[in-house]
Design a protein around this motif. Sequence first.
Motif: not given
Length: 349
Positions: A185-210
Amino acid sequence: MILLFCLPRKVRIYIFAASIIFLLSGATAYGDRFKIGVSIPLSGSLAEYGQAAQNGMLLAEEEHPEKFVAIEFLFDDNRYDSKLAVGAFNRLVDLEKIDLLYMWGVEPVLAVVPLAKKKKVPVIALTQDPSVAVDNPYVIRFLNPAEEFSKKTLEYLRTKNVKHIGILKAEMTFCNLMVEGLRRNLAEGESIEIIESVLPSELDFKAIVTRLRSMSFDILGLYLVPNQVRSYYRQAQEQKLSMPIFGTTNFESRELIDDLGAAMNGSIFVHSSVSEDFRRRYTARFKNDAEIAYAANGYDFASLTAELFGKDPAHLGAEGILKAYVNSFEFKLVVKRILNGEIEEIPGT
């Protein structure tokens, strides 16, 4: 429940004896009871959702007991685990001989619907995945599909001139459906970027935050399970990273909001609208409003079921039961915002 304490002793004995005979007979004033199996998470990390749905059903029964004389709810805790959900299905169907199954959650529903089709058991499914009802006449979804949640999210973000969206997501069907809905449903000029797809058990996001500190997005979408949402916000706070955020239905968790405090201030999400009258009655009874949209859903389901089968629990067969529910419900989606520890529906959405 029969209250005997305000009656004379002799009358109490007669009523008690009659009640025992009544209960042992397994009958009601309307004949056989209409038995509803309810397979939901009542313990574990997603217990808040199942407890809300259960409370909604119980509130409907408490407010109008006369409508539920011929209806029986049988609750089974599946802990949002697919294997446990299959076990619950077998118990409720084979041992309890239920007439109808009510289920919550994408993953458990996906595990059970093939069995329901095989055994011809009617299922009311709270899932955003529309595929469960495709070529399966024994399933009706009692919740808007993921695409409608995504459309509503994008409609609101456009009013804020959001163009570039970053997504941090858990690798699970529910989150994937939400992302797919955004993409379609994106319109022209809109975009999505997947930063990371992680397992549901993953709780360490320090590197992603950086990494996020050096990336440029108008807003960040957190499509994560509740424990991950909690971990992300805390680790972002530790690194003093602040940016606009939107999430999924789990942002309505009172536990999350209370734990994270000001960190969630301004975050938005899309969920079903809840009337102020229901919110008042529900919080007065249960002293909280955790996942109240699912409580309202449970209440609406129970109330509708009472209207359909409360006085005439005739066993119609699976197709007849589900036919009674078709086009009998509609849930309005709205954008909600967390502000100063409270959830508000944004007017006009």
